[in-house]
Design a protein around this motif. Structure first.
Motif, PDB file in Angstrom:
ATOM      1  N   LEU A 227      11.314  -8.686   7.611  1.00 28.73           N
ATOM      2  CA  LEU A 227      11.840  -7.336   7.445  1.00 28.73           C
ATOM      3  C   LEU A 227      13.227  -7.351   6.823  1.00 28.73           C
ATOM      4  O   LEU A 227      13.545  -6.523   5.960  1.00 28.73           O
ATOM      5  CB  LEU A 227      11.882  -6.609   8.789  1.00 28.73           C
ATOM      6  N   ARG A 228      14.057  -8.284   7.246  1.00 23.37           N
ATOM      7  CA  ARG A 228      15.426  -8.378   6.704  1.00 23.37           C
ATOM      8  C   ARG A 228      15.431  -8.696   5.213  1.00 23.37           C
ATOM      9  O   ARG A 228      16.295  -8.238   4.490  1.00 23.37           O
ATOM     10  CB  ARG A 228      16.221  -9.450   7.445  1.00 23.37           C
ATOM     11  N   ARG A 229      14.480  -9.491   4.760  1.00 24.10           N
ATOM     12  CA  ARG A 229      14.432  -9.909   3.348  1.00 24.10           C
ATOM     13  C   ARG A 229      13.696  -8.922   2.454  1.00 24.10           C
ATOM     14  O   ARG A 229      13.819  -8.977   1.238  1.00 24.10           O
ATOM     15  CB  ARG A 229      13.763 -11.274   3.234  1.00 24.10           C
ATOM     16  N   SER A 230      12.936  -8.040   3.030  1.00 21.51           N
ATOM     17  CA  SER A 230      12.083  -7.140   2.260  1.00 21.51           C
ATOM     18  C   SER A 230      12.886  -6.015   1.594  1.00 21.51           C
ATOM     19  O   SER A 230      13.759  -5.416   2.223  1.00 21.51           O
ATOM     20  CB  SER A 230      11.033  -6.512   3.184  1.00 21.51           C
ATOM     21  N   PRO A 231      12.574  -5.692   0.328  1.00 26.65           N
ATOM     22  CA  PRO A 231      13.232  -4.549  -0.312  1.00 26.65           C
ATOM     23  C   PRO A 231      12.665  -3.206   0.164  1.00 26.65           C
ATOM     24  O   PRO A 231      13.260  -2.169  -0.076  1.00 26.65           O
ATOM     25  CB  PRO A 231      12.939  -4.763  -1.800  1.00 26.65           C
ATOM     26  N   PHE A 232      11.522  -3.222   0.852  1.00 20.97           N
ATOM     27  CA  PHE A 232      10.872  -1.991   1.304  1.00 20.97           C
ATOM     28  C   PHE A 232      11.196  -1.660   2.755  1.00 20.97           C
ATOM     29  O   PHE A 232      11.456  -0.510   3.092  1.00 20.97           O
ATOM     30  CB  PHE A 232       9.355  -2.116   1.125  1.00 20.97           C
ATOM     31  N   PHE A 233      11.182  -2.657   3.620  1.00 21.70           N
ATOM     32  CA  PHE A 233      11.411  -2.431   5.043  1.00 21.70           C
ATOM     33  C   PHE A 233      12.898  -2.424   5.364  1.00 21.70           C
ATOM     34  O   PHE A 233      13.662  -3.210   4.822  1.00 21.70           O
ATOM     35  CB  PHE A 233      10.743  -3.526   5.878  1.00 21.70           C
ATOM     36  N   ARG A 234      13.279  -1.532   6.273  1.00 22.08           N
ATOM     37  CA  ARG A 234      14.643  -1.533   6.818  1.00 22.08           C
ATOM     38  C   ARG A 234      14.528  -1.642   8.329  1.00 22.08           C
ATOM     39  O   ARG A 234      14.124  -0.691   8.999  1.00 22.08           O
ATOM     40  CB  ARG A 234      15.383  -0.262   6.431  1.00 22.08           C
ATOM     41  N   PRO A 235      14.838  -2.810   8.879  1.00 21.45           N
ATOM     42  CA  PRO A 235      14.751  -2.951  10.336  1.00 21.45           C
ATOM     43  C   PRO A 235      15.828  -2.118  11.035  1.00 21.45           C
ATOM     44  O   PRO A 235      16.960  -2.035  10.572  1.00 21.45           O
ATOM     45  CB  PRO A 235      14.958  -4.441  10.572  1.00 21.45           C
ATOM     46  N   VAL A 236      15.438  -1.496  12.122  1.00 25.24           N
ATOM     47  CA  VAL A 236      16.356  -0.665  12.901  1.00 25.24           C
ATOM     48  C   VAL A 236      16.335  -1.191  14.329  1.00 25.24           C
ATOM     49  O   VAL A 236      15.288  -1.210  14.975  1.00 25.24           O
ATOM     50  CB  VAL A 236      15.927   0.820  12.889  1.00 25.24           C
TER      51      VAL A 236
ATOM     52  N   TYR B 231       0.825  -1.211   0.000  1.00 28.43           N
ATOM     53  CA  TYR B 231       0.000   0.000   0.000  1.00 28.43           C
ATOM     54  C   TYR B 231       0.865   1.269   0.000  1.00 28.43           C
ATOM     55  O   TYR B 231       0.698   2.152  -0.834  1.00 28.43           O
ATOM     56  CB  TYR B 231      -0.941  -0.017   1.202  1.00 28.43           C
ATOM     57  N   HIS B 232       1.808   1.346   0.955  1.00 28.93           N
ATOM     58  CA  HIS B 232       2.602   2.572   1.080  1.00 28.93           C
ATOM     59  C   HIS B 232       3.638   2.716  -0.029  1.00 28.93           C
ATOM     60  O   HIS B 232       3.932   3.833  -0.460  1.00 28.93           O
ATOM     61  CB  HIS B 232       3.221   2.657   2.475  1.00 28.93           C
ATOM     62  N   ARG B 233       4.163   1.630  -0.517  1.00 28.92           N
ATOM     63  CA  ARG B 233       5.075   1.716  -1.668  1.00 28.92           C
ATOM     64  C   ARG B 233       4.304   2.240  -2.881  1.00 28.92           C
ATOM     65  O   ARG B 233       4.823   3.028  -3.658  1.00 28.92           O
ATOM     66  CB  ARG B 233       5.686   0.359  -1.953  1.00 28.92           C
ATOM     67  N   GLY B 234       3.069   1.807  -3.032  1.00 31.59           N
ATOM     68  CA  GLY B 234       2.231   2.276  -4.126  1.00 31.59           C
ATOM     69  C   GLY B 234       1.939   3.767  -4.064  1.00 31.59           C
ATOM     70  O   GLY B 234       1.689   4.402  -5.089  1.00 31.59           O
ATOM     71  N   LEU B 235       1.974   4.333  -2.849  1.00 37.20           N
ATOM     72  CA  LEU B 235       1.766   5.770  -2.689  1.00 37.20           C
ATOM     73  C   LEU B 235       3.026   6.578  -2.977  1.00 37.20           C
ATOM     74  O   LEU B 235       2.971   7.792  -3.081  1.00 37.20           O
ATOM     75  CB  LEU B 235       1.288   6.094  -1.273  1.00 37.20           C
ATOM     76  N   GLY B 236       4.160   5.899  -3.056  1.00 33.93           N
ATOM     77  CA  GLY B 236       5.402   6.605  -3.360  1.00 33.93           C
ATOM     78  C   GLY B 236       6.412   6.666  -2.234  1.00 33.93           C
ATOM     79  O   GLY B 236       7.455   7.309  -2.364  1.00 33.93           O
ATOM     80  N   PHE B 237       6.130   6.004  -1.102  1.00 33.40           N
ATOM     81  CA  PHE B 237       7.136   5.951  -0.041  1.00 33.40           C
ATOM     82  C   PHE B 237       8.286   5.063  -0.509  1.00 33.40           C
ATOM     83  O   PHE B 237       8.069   3.959  -1.019  1.00 33.40           O
ATOM     84  CB  PHE B 237       6.541   5.393   1.258  1.00 33.40           C
ATOM     85  N   ALA B 238       9.502   5.530  -0.348  1.00 32.33           N
ATOM     86  CA  ALA B 238      10.673   4.782  -0.819  1.00 32.33           C
ATOM     87  C   ALA B 238      11.019   3.617   0.105  1.00 32.33           C
ATOM     88  O   ALA B 238      11.368   2.534  -0.369  1.00 32.33           O
ATOM     89  CB  ALA B 238      11.880   5.716  -0.942  1.00 32.33           C
ATOM     90  N   GLU B 239      10.947   3.856   1.405  1.00 32.62           N
ATOM     91  CA  GLU B 239      11.318   2.829   2.386  1.00 32.62           C
ATOM     92  C   GLU B 239      10.526   3.023   3.666  1.00 32.62           C
ATOM     93  O   GLU B 239      10.055   4.122   3.943  1.00 32.62           O
ATOM     94  CB  GLU B 239      12.806   2.920   2.751  1.00 32.62           C
ATOM     95  N   ALA B 240      10.448   1.955   4.437  1.00 31.91           N
ATOM     96  CA  ALA B 240       9.871   2.015   5.773  1.00 31.91           C
ATOM     97  C   ALA B 240      10.931   1.545   6.762  1.00 31.91           C
ATOM     98  O   ALA B 240      11.455   0.436   6.640  1.00 31.91           O
ATOM     99  CB  ALA B 240       8.627   1.143   5.882  1.00 31.91           C
ATOM    100  N   PHE B 241      11.266   2.398   7.698  1.00 31.98           N
ATOM    101  CA  PHE B 241      12.213   2.051   8.754  1.00 31.98           C
ATOM    102  C   PHE B 241      11.399   1.546   9.936  1.00 31.98           C
ATOM    103  O   PHE B 241      10.556   2.266  10.468  1.00 31.98           O
ATOM    104  CB  PHE B 241      13.041   3.279   9.144  1.00 31.98           C
ATOM    105  N   VAL B 242      11.614   0.293  10.303  1.00 30.25           N
ATOM    106  CA  VAL B 242      10.820  -0.341  11.351  1.00 30.25           C
ATOM    107  C   VAL B 242      11.738  -0.656  12.534  1.00 30.25           C
ATOM    108  O   VAL B 242      12.741  -1.349  12.382  1.00 30.25           O
ATOM    109  CB  VAL B 242      10.154  -1.637  10.840  1.00 30.25           C
TER     110      VAL B 242
END
Length: 114
Positions: free
Chosen positions: A50-59, A24-35
């Motif tokens: 999260l580790r495998r996802s191209p969108f999520f960056r675990p912090v 949903y959020h990638r479709g809106l244009g968000f580049a990444e999600a820091f979780v």
């Protein structure tokens, strides 16, 4: 570029919910999600996703805990991290909160830049 940050994941986090949020959020244009993930509070299957996802960056932040005090720290950290990485905008929300967007021709980033 626009990023989105999420507070510490804990409890019953499903992969379907993570996938829906990312699409949903990638479709809106968000580049990444820091979780923000907790040492003992974030379920193992969610961390792996999260580790495998191209969108999520675990912090993993050393002072993160799953409460309001932890959210304050995550918000400040998110602000500093996204500025350091060159993002123009960052939004902070929970995993069960979605940006409601009128599907015009503009992405979130294009709208913010206008």
């Amino acid at each position: 570029r626009v990023a989105i940050c999420n507070p510490t994941l804990y409890g019953n986090v499903t992969l379907a919910a993570l996938d829906k949020y990312a699409r949903y959020h990638r479709g809106l244009g968000f580049a990444e999600a820091f979780v923000y993930v907790g040492k003992g509070s974030t379920p193992r299957h969610a961390k792996e996703y999260l580790r495998r996802s191209p969108f999520f960056r675990p912090v993993l932040h050393p002072h993160m805990v799953g409460n309001e005090h932890g959210q304050d720290r995550a918000i400040r950290h998110c602000h500093n991290l996204t500025r350091m990485l060159g993002y123009d905008w960052a939004m902070f929300s929970d995993l069960d909160e979605f940006v409601q967007w009128n599907r015009s021709a503009l992405s979130v980033g294009e709208w913010l830049a206008a």
